[in-house]
Design a protein around this motif. Structure first.
Motif, PDB file in Angstrom:
ATOM      1  N   TYR A 166      57.038  25.163 107.640  1.00 50.55           N
ATOM      2  CA  TYR A 166      57.841  25.523 108.817  1.00 50.55           C
ATOM      3  C   TYR A 166      56.944  25.710 110.039  1.00 50.55           C
ATOM      4  CZ  TYR A 166      61.426  28.162 111.434  1.00 50.55           C
ATOM      5  OH  TYR A 166      62.330  28.597 112.361  1.00 50.55           O
ATOM      6  N   VAL A 167      55.786  26.331 109.823  1.00 52.09           N
ATOM      7  CA  VAL A 167      54.844  26.577 110.916  1.00 52.09           C
ATOM      8  C   VAL A 167      54.025  25.323 111.220  1.00 52.09           C
ATOM      9  CG1 VAL A 167      52.801  27.957 111.536  1.00 52.09           C
ATOM     10  CG2 VAL A 167      54.746  29.046 110.461  1.00 52.09           C
ATOM     11  N   GLY A 168      53.897  24.433 110.235  1.00 54.60           N
ATOM     12  CA  GLY A 168      53.166  23.185 110.459  1.00 54.60           C
ATOM     13  C   GLY A 168      51.715  23.243 110.032  1.00 54.60           C
ATOM     14  N   VAL A 169      51.407  24.117 109.060  1.00 57.87           N
ATOM     15  CA  VAL A 169      50.032  24.258 108.584  1.00 57.87           C
ATOM     16  C   VAL A 169      50.011  24.159 107.063  1.00 57.87           C
ATOM     17  CG1 VAL A 169      49.344  25.704 110.550  1.00 57.87           C
ATOM     18  CG2 VAL A 169      50.169  26.800 108.459  1.00 57.87           C
ATOM     19  N   SER A 170      48.804  24.072 106.509  1.00 60.31           N
ATOM     20  CA  SER A 170      48.666  24.062 105.057  1.00 60.31           C
ATOM     21  C   SER A 170      48.924  25.456 104.506  1.00 60.31           C
ATOM     22  CB  SER A 170      47.254  23.605 104.664  1.00 60.31           C
ATOM     23  OG  SER A 170      46.314  24.611 105.012  1.00 60.31           O
ATOM     24  N   VAL A 171      49.165  25.531 103.205  1.00 57.05           N
ATOM     25  CA  VAL A 171      49.375  26.829 102.555  1.00 57.05           C
ATOM     26  C   VAL A 171      48.117  27.691 102.704  1.00 57.05           C
ATOM     27  CG1 VAL A 171      49.781  27.957 100.329  1.00 57.05           C
ATOM     28  CG2 VAL A 171      51.103  25.939 100.961  1.00 57.05           C
ATOM     29  N   THR A 172      46.947  27.081 102.579  1.00 53.50           N
ATOM     30  CA  THR A 172      45.691  27.821 102.724  1.00 53.50           C
ATOM     31  C   THR A 172      45.572  28.415 104.120  1.00 53.50           C
ATOM     32  OG1 THR A 172      44.635  26.347 101.123  1.00 53.50           O
ATOM     33  CG2 THR A 172      43.177  27.637 102.537  1.00 53.50           C
ATOM     34  N   THR A 173      45.878  27.626 105.134  1.00 52.64           N
ATOM     35  CA  THR A 173      45.828  28.122 106.510  1.00 52.64           C
ATOM     36  C   THR A 173      46.872  29.206 106.722  1.00 52.64           C
ATOM     37  OG1 THR A 173      44.966  26.028 107.334  1.00 52.64           O
ATOM     38  CG2 THR A 173      46.045  27.454 108.942  1.00 52.64           C
ATOM     39  N   PHE A 174      48.057  29.026 106.155  1.00 48.14           N
ATOM     40  CA  PHE A 174      49.101  30.036 106.290  1.00 48.14           C
ATOM     41  C   PHE A 174      48.642  31.351 105.655  1.00 48.14           C
ATOM     42  CE2 PHE A 174      52.977  32.275 105.072  1.00 48.14           C
ATOM     43  CZ  PHE A 174      53.628  32.313 106.288  1.00 48.14           C
ATOM     44  N   ASP A 175      48.052  31.289 104.466  1.00 50.33           N
ATOM     45  CA  ASP A 175      47.543  32.495 103.800  1.00 50.33           C
ATOM     46  C   ASP A 175      46.510  33.197 104.684  1.00 50.33           C
ATOM     47  OD1 ASP A 175      49.138  31.938 101.611  1.00 50.33           O
ATOM     48  OD2 ASP A 175      47.480  31.150 100.381  1.00 50.33           O
ATOM     49  N   GLU A 176      45.641  32.433 105.298  1.00 47.41           N
ATOM     50  CA  GLU A 176      44.623  32.990 106.198  1.00 47.41           C
ATOM     51  C   GLU A 176      45.291  33.653 107.407  1.00 47.41           C
ATOM     52  OE1 GLU A 176      41.217  31.081 108.978  1.00 47.41           O
ATOM     53  OE2 GLU A 176      41.193  30.460 106.869  1.00 47.41           O
ATOM     54  N   MET A 177      46.319  33.014 107.940  1.00 50.19           N
ATOM     55  CA  MET A 177      47.038  33.579 109.088  1.00 50.19           C
ATOM     56  C   MET A 177      47.714  34.900 108.715  1.00 50.19           C
ATOM     57  SD  MET A 177      48.636  30.105 110.730  1.00 50.19           S
ATOM     58  CE  MET A 177      49.203  30.806 112.277  1.00 50.19           C
ATOM     59  N   VAL A 178      48.243  34.994 107.490  1.00 50.03           N
ATOM     60  CA  VAL A 178      48.852  36.247 107.022  1.00 50.03           C
ATOM     61  C   VAL A 178      47.777  37.328 106.916  1.00 50.03           C
ATOM     62  CG1 VAL A 178      50.036  37.385 105.099  1.00 50.03           C
ATOM     63  CG2 VAL A 178      50.783  35.115 105.855  1.00 50.03           C
ATOM     64  N   ARG A 179      46.615  36.969 106.334  1.00 48.70           N
ATOM     65  CA  ARG A 179      45.511  37.938 106.208  1.00 48.70           C
ATOM     66  C   ARG A 179      45.047  38.434 107.576  1.00 48.70           C
ATOM     67  NH1 ARG A 179      44.002  34.609 102.076  1.00 48.70           N
ATOM     68  NH2 ARG A 179      42.566  33.396 103.336  1.00 48.70           N
ATOM     69  N   GLU A 180      45.023  37.540 108.564  1.00 46.49           N
ATOM     70  CA  GLU A 180      44.573  37.889 109.917  1.00 46.49           C
ATOM     71  C   GLU A 180      45.691  38.493 110.764  1.00 46.49           C
ATOM     72  OE1 GLU A 180      42.853  34.336 111.549  1.00 46.49           O
ATOM     73  OE2 GLU A 180      41.238  34.323 110.071  1.00 46.49           O
ATOM     74  N   ARG A 181      46.860  38.710 110.160  1.00 49.29           N
ATOM     75  CA  ARG A 181      48.038  39.285 110.826  1.00 49.29           C
ATOM     76  C   ARG A 181      48.565  38.393 111.961  1.00 49.29           C
ATOM     77  NH1 ARG A 181      47.769  42.054 106.677  1.00 49.29           N
ATOM     78  NH2 ARG A 181      47.672  44.317 106.650  1.00 49.29           N
ATOM     79  N   LEU A 182      48.309  37.081 111.836  1.00 50.62           N
ATOM     80  CA  LEU A 182      48.876  36.118 112.781  1.00 50.62           C
ATOM     81  C   LEU A 182      50.254  35.661 112.322  1.00 50.62           C
ATOM     82  CD1 LEU A 182      45.684  33.996 113.470  1.00 50.62           C
ATOM     83  CD2 LEU A 182      46.720  35.695 114.980  1.00 50.62           C
ATOM     84  N   MET A 183      50.560  35.918 111.062  1.00 48.39           N
ATOM     85  CA  MET A 183      51.874  35.667 110.476  1.00 48.39           C
ATOM     86  C   MET A 183      52.285  36.945 109.745  1.00 48.39           C
ATOM     87  SD  MET A 183      53.426  32.768 110.894  1.00 48.39           S
ATOM     88  CE  MET A 183      52.909  32.169 112.485  1.00 48.39           C
ATOM     89  N   PRO A 184      53.601  37.155 109.585  1.00 49.39           N
ATOM     90  CA  PRO A 184      54.068  38.401 108.953  1.00 49.39           C
ATOM     91  C   PRO A 184      53.748  38.453 107.460  1.00 49.39           C
ATOM     92  CG  PRO A 184      55.900  36.899 109.263  1.00 49.39           C
ATOM     93  CD  PRO A 184      54.713  36.276 109.950  1.00 49.39           C
ATOM     94  N   ARG A 185      53.766  39.656 106.928  1.00 49.02           N
ATOM     95  CA  ARG A 185      53.611  39.847 105.490  1.00 49.02           C
ATOM     96  C   ARG A 185      54.950  39.504 104.828  1.00 49.02           C
ATOM     97  NH1 ARG A 185      49.399  41.540 103.282  1.00 49.02           N
ATOM     98  NH2 ARG A 185      50.424  42.817 101.724  1.00 49.02           N
ATOM     99  N   PRO A 186      54.911  39.085 103.584  1.00 48.27           N
ATOM    100  CA  PRO A 186      56.158  38.711 102.902  1.00 48.27           C
ATOM    101  C   PRO A 186      56.959  39.928 102.458  1.00 48.27           C
ATOM    102  CG  PRO A 186      54.320  38.527 101.397  1.00 48.27           C
ATOM    103  CD  PRO A 186      53.738  38.878 102.746  1.00 48.27           C
ATOM    104  N   LYS A 187      58.170  39.659 102.045  1.00 45.84           N
ATOM    105  CA  LYS A 187      59.060  40.670 101.469  1.00 45.84           C
ATOM    106  C   LYS A 187      59.203  40.386  99.985  1.00 45.84           C
ATOM    107  CE  LYS A 187      61.665  41.376 105.675  1.00 45.84           C
ATOM    108  NZ  LYS A 187      61.396  42.775 105.916  1.00 45.84           N
ATOM    109  N   GLN A 188      59.435  41.423  99.219  1.00 50.80           N
ATOM    110  CA  GLN A 188      59.667  41.282  97.781  1.00 50.80           C
ATOM    111  C   GLN A 188      61.165  41.347  97.555  1.00 50.80           C
ATOM    112  OE1 GLN A 188      56.929  41.278  95.458  1.00 50.80           O
ATOM    113  NE2 GLN A 188      58.418  40.630  93.931  1.00 50.80           N
ATOM    114  N   VAL A 189      61.739  40.293  96.983  1.00 52.10           N
ATOM    115  CA  VAL A 189      63.168  40.244  96.667  1.00 52.10           C
ATOM    116  C   VAL A 189      63.273  39.989  95.170  1.00 52.10           C
ATOM    117  CG1 VAL A 189      65.365  39.115  97.145  1.00 52.10           C
ATOM    118  CG2 VAL A 189      63.654  39.303  98.972  1.00 52.10           C
ATOM    119  N   GLY A 190      63.442  41.065  94.415  1.00 51.86           N
ATOM    120  CA  GLY A 190      63.401  40.931  92.958  1.00 51.86           C
ATOM    121  C   GLY A 190      62.020  40.477  92.547  1.00 51.86           C
TER     122      GLY A 190
END
Length: 90
Positions: A31-55
């Motif tokens: 959706y953001v247009g990046v690889s999963v690895t880059t997305f994970d890095e963006m989450v760690r750097e707080r450039l993307m939100p943290r996930p929610k736990q649903v079950g």
């Protein structure tokens, strides 16, 4: 009578008539247009939100991903374009 073939892949889900509120890690990265690895890095750097736990699922709120994406800095006008970089390398 043909034998059924078992696969480890999940069957495809039918398309929804609306955009889902919660999206998986892979879907969020796409959706953001990046690889999963880059997305994970963006989450760690707080450039993307943290996930929610649903079950047992870990999902990202699509609206939050939108807000974080909109908050990313604009590209500097004086930065090289992708085409310039490729021309220089080629």
């Amino acid at each position: 009578m043909p034998r059924s073939v078992r696969t480890s892949e999940r069957p495809e889900r039918p398309a929804l008539p609306f955009a889902p509120k919660g999206i998986s890690r892979l879907e969020a990265a796409r959706y953001v247009g990046v690889s999963v690895t880059t997305f994970d890095e963006m989450v760690r750097e707080r450039l993307m939100p943290r996930p929610k736990q649903v079950g047992t699922r870990v999902l990202w709120d699509r609206a939050q991903v939108d807000l974080f994406f909109e908050a990313l800095p604009e590209r500097e006008a004086n930065q090289e374009s992708d085409e310039d970089i490729l021309a220089r390398l080629g």
